[in-house]
Design a protein around this motif. Structure first.
Motif, PDB file in Angstrom:
ATOM      1  N   ILE A   1      -2.411  11.585 -15.368  1.00  0.00           N
ATOM      2  CA  ILE A   1      -1.629  11.714 -14.137  1.00  0.00           C
ATOM      3  C   ILE A   1      -2.383  12.561 -13.124  1.00  0.00           C
ATOM      4  N   GLY A   2      -3.056  13.609 -13.605  1.00  0.00           N
ATOM      5  CA  GLY A   2      -3.858  14.449 -12.717  1.00  0.00           C
ATOM      6  C   GLY A   2      -4.985  13.673 -12.058  1.00  0.00           C
ATOM      7  N   ILE A   3      -5.643  12.803 -12.825  1.00  0.00           N
ATOM      8  CA  ILE A   3      -6.703  11.961 -12.259  1.00  0.00           C
ATOM      9  C   ILE A   3      -6.136  11.086 -11.151  1.00  0.00           C
ATOM     10  N   ARG A   4      -4.948  10.524 -11.411  1.00  0.00           N
ATOM     11  CA  ARG A   4      -4.316   9.651 -10.416  1.00  0.00           C
ATOM     12  C   ARG A   4      -3.916  10.436  -9.164  1.00  0.00           C
ATOM     13  N   VAL A   5      -3.420  11.642  -9.353  1.00  0.00           N
ATOM     14  CA  VAL A   5      -3.023  12.486  -8.224  1.00  0.00           C
ATOM     15  C   VAL A   5      -4.229  12.807  -7.345  1.00  0.00           C
ATOM     16  N   PHE A   6      -5.329  13.217  -7.974  1.00  0.00           N
ATOM     17  CA  PHE A   6      -6.512  13.592  -7.190  1.00  0.00           C
ATOM     18  C   PHE A   6      -7.189  12.370  -6.565  1.00  0.00           C
ATOM     19  N   TYR A   7      -7.055  11.217  -7.208  1.00  0.00           N
ATOM     20  CA  TYR A   7      -7.543   9.978  -6.594  1.00  0.00           C
ATOM     21  C   TYR A   7      -6.783   9.704  -5.301  1.00  0.00           C
TER      22      TYR A   7
ATOM     23  N   SER B   1       0.823  -1.205   0.000  1.00  0.00           N
ATOM     24  CA  SER B   1       0.000   0.000   0.000  1.00  0.00           C
ATOM     25  C   SER B   1       0.862   1.262   0.000  1.00  0.00           C
ATOM     26  N   ILE B   2       1.937   1.243   0.781  1.00  0.00           N
ATOM     27  CA  ILE B   2       2.832   2.399   0.850  1.00  0.00           C
ATOM     28  C   ILE B   2       3.530   2.609  -0.495  1.00  0.00           C
ATOM     29  N   ILE B   3       3.989   1.515  -1.109  1.00  0.00           N
ATOM     30  CA  ILE B   3       4.641   1.608  -2.412  1.00  0.00           C
ATOM     31  C   ILE B   3       3.678   2.167  -3.446  1.00  0.00           C
ATOM     32  N   SER B   4       2.417   1.752  -3.364  1.00  0.00           N
ATOM     33  CA  SER B   4       1.416   2.268  -4.291  1.00  0.00           C
ATOM     34  C   SER B   4       1.222   3.759  -4.124  1.00  0.00           C
ATOM     35  N   SER B   5       1.285   4.237  -2.868  1.00  0.00           N
ATOM     36  CA  SER B   5       1.072   5.667  -2.600  1.00  0.00           C
ATOM     37  C   SER B   5       2.252   6.504  -3.079  1.00  0.00           C
ATOM     38  N   VAL B   6       3.470   6.028  -2.805  1.00  0.00           N
ATOM     39  CA  VAL B   6       4.653   6.823  -3.160  1.00  0.00           C
ATOM     40  C   VAL B   6       5.083   6.598  -4.599  1.00  0.00           C
ATOM     41  N   GLY B   7       4.556   5.531  -5.238  1.00  0.00           N
ATOM     42  CA  GLY B   7       4.949   5.229  -6.609  1.00  0.00           C
ATOM     43  C   GLY B   7       4.538   6.285  -7.600  1.00  0.00           C
ATOM     44  N   LEU B   8       3.645   7.171  -7.197  1.00  0.00           N
ATOM     45  CA  LEU B   8       3.207   8.247  -8.080  1.00  0.00           C
ATOM     46  C   LEU B   8       4.322   9.250  -8.336  1.00  0.00           C
ATOM     47  N   SER B   9       5.229   9.422  -7.381  1.00  0.00           N
ATOM     48  CA  SER B   9       6.263  10.450  -7.512  1.00  0.00           C
ATOM     49  C   SER B   9       7.204  10.203  -8.690  1.00  0.00           C
ATOM     50  N   PRO B  10       7.667   8.966  -8.963  1.00  0.00           N
ATOM     51  CA  PRO B  10       8.510   8.790 -10.153  1.00  0.00           C
ATOM     52  C   PRO B  10       7.789   9.128 -11.452  1.00  0.00           C
ATOM     53  N   LEU B  11       6.463   8.950 -11.491  1.00  0.00           N
ATOM     54  CA  LEU B  11       5.713   9.298 -12.700  1.00  0.00           C
ATOM     55  C   LEU B  11       5.706  10.812 -12.900  1.00  0.00           C
ATOM     56  N   LEU B  12       5.540  11.555 -11.808  1.00  0.00           N
ATOM     57  CA  LEU B  12       5.632  13.016 -11.889  1.00  0.00           C
ATOM     58  C   LEU B  12       7.039  13.450 -12.305  1.00  0.00           C
TER      59      LEU B  12
ATOM     60  N   CYS C   1      -6.872  11.607   2.140  1.00  0.00           N
ATOM     61  CA  CYS C   1      -7.535  12.576   3.015  1.00  0.00           C
ATOM     62  C   CYS C   1      -8.783  12.002   3.686  1.00  0.00           C
ATOM     63  N   THR C   2      -9.452  11.040   3.017  1.00  0.00           N
ATOM     64  CA  THR C   2     -10.688  10.481   3.572  1.00  0.00           C
ATOM     65  C   THR C   2     -10.476   9.114   4.217  1.00  0.00           C
ATOM     66  N   GLN C   3      -9.422   8.373   3.761  1.00  0.00           N
ATOM     67  CA  GLN C   3      -9.135   7.019   4.249  1.00  0.00           C
ATOM     68  C   GLN C   3     -10.327   6.068   4.058  1.00  0.00           C
ATOM     69  N   LYS C   4     -11.101   6.280   2.994  1.00  0.00           N
ATOM     70  CA  LYS C   4     -12.201   5.362   2.685  1.00  0.00           C
ATOM     71  C   LYS C   4     -11.625   4.085   2.092  1.00  0.00           C
ATOM     72  N   GLN C   5     -11.988   2.944   2.681  1.00  0.00           N
ATOM     73  CA  GLN C   5     -11.382   1.679   2.293  1.00  0.00           C
ATOM     74  C   GLN C   5     -11.754   1.232   0.885  1.00  0.00           C
ATOM     75  N   ASN C   6     -12.916   1.665   0.379  1.00  0.00           N
ATOM     76  CA  ASN C   6     -13.268   1.286  -0.987  1.00  0.00           C
ATOM     77  C   ASN C   6     -12.412   2.017  -2.022  1.00  0.00           C
ATOM     78  N   LEU C   7     -11.663   3.041  -1.571  1.00  0.00           N
ATOM     79  CA  LEU C   7     -10.747   3.768  -2.455  1.00  0.00           C
ATOM     80  C   LEU C   7      -9.303   3.332  -2.266  1.00  0.00           C
ATOM     81  N   ASN C   8      -9.070   2.385  -1.373  1.00  0.00           N
ATOM     82  CA  ASN C   8      -7.709   1.928  -1.110  1.00  0.00           C
ATOM     83  C   ASN C   8      -7.079   1.380  -2.389  1.00  0.00           C
ATOM     84  N   PRO C   9      -5.865   1.841  -2.769  1.00  0.00           N
ATOM     85  CA  PRO C   9      -5.257   1.422  -4.041  1.00  0.00           C
ATOM     86  C   PRO C   9      -4.834  -0.035  -4.092  1.00  0.00           C
TER      87      PRO C   9
END
Length: 261
Positions: A183-189, A61-72, A195-203
């Motif tokens: 990329i913007g869609i992924r960032v806002f996702y 889960s952590i790798i999924s969250s931080v993996g966005l930075s190399p794409l940016l 920010c909400t920690q809703k489990q149905n949105l967990n990557p």
């Protein structure tokens, strides 16, 4: 189905990593940052999907969250390359300085995001402090995405060089513009989830539809587009060097020589 998605992601990014290595070599020094970070992004997706196949661990889960930075950072590096090819008389020292500042900003954002996510995954107290760290980190990454959009727009309105290198720069710039939408869609996702920690949105453990549409596809589409553009412009670095090595007389004939002909 969750494991099937992880297996598919693993196979696809392994396949994409090989042409990315080829593009690192072909694009040379001017494109090193962009294509290297695109390879790092593919590598992180390979690691994250491999960890998620058997167990949706906190590490995945952590790798999924931080993996966005190399794409940016990949988009930033390819934008840097496009500007060098496209814009005449560009101050390359300033460009490298701005690129370094941007990288520091992104690394700061991803460090906060990773630190906060780790605390939330381990349910460390106080939770509110961890949530604030995560929100600060992903907010910085959102600002970084907005800065890329602004930099791309400025690059478009700047007059382009009338050469093979300039055309290659324009091709890369158009591709980045398209890729930034996804990329913007992924960032806002990520922003909404963290920010909400809703489990149905967990990557990694959220609903399959959400993971496929807002996670997998919006990352895969820009990666494929950038790789295709990279192959189309694989000769850009060589052409740019040749153009820079041309004598001034060959770049713009003098009025005297033109009148004599």
């Amino acid at each position: 189905m969750t494991n099937a998605l992880s297996v598919a992601e693993l196979a696809i990014y392994i396949a994409l990593a090989f042409p990315t290595v080829y593009l690192i070599i072909k694009h040379g020094r001017q494109g090193l940052l962009g294509w290297l970070f695109l390879f790092i992004f593919c590598t992180l997706r390979i690691i994250g999907s491999a960890l998620a196949i058997n167990n949706a661990s906190p590490t995945a889960s952590i790798i999924s969250s931080v993996g966005l930075s190399p794409l940016l950072l990949a988009a930033s590096g390819i934008l840097h390359e496009a500007r060098i090819y496209r814009i005449s008389g560009l101050d390359q020292k300033l460009e490298w300085a701005l690129s370094l500042f941007y990288h520091i900003f992104v690394i700061g954002g991803v460090a906060l995001t990773a630190a906060g996510s780790a605390k939330l995954q381990k349910h460390q107290q106080p939770i509110e402090k961890a949530e604030n760290i995560v929100k600060a980190g992903i907010s910085i990454l959102t600002i970084c995405w907005a800065a890329l959009v602004g930099g791309t727009f400025i690059s478009f309105v700047t007059p382009a060089r009338k050469s093979a290198g300039g055309r290659a720069g324009t091709t890369l710039l158009k591709t980045i513009s398209f890729a930034l939408i996804f990329i913007g869609i992924r960032v806002f996702y990520s922003l909404v989830y963290l920010c909400t920690q809703k489990q149905n949105l967990n990557p990694t453990t959220g609903s399959l539809a959400t993971r496929v549409i807002l996670g997998f596809l919006v990352e895969l589409i820009p990666v494929i587009c950038l790789i295709v553009a990279g192959f189309i412009t694989q000769s850009a670095s060589r052409n740019y060097r040749q153009e820079c090595e041309l004598p001034i007389a060959h770049k713009s004939p003098s009025p005297v020589s033109v009148s004599q002909t």
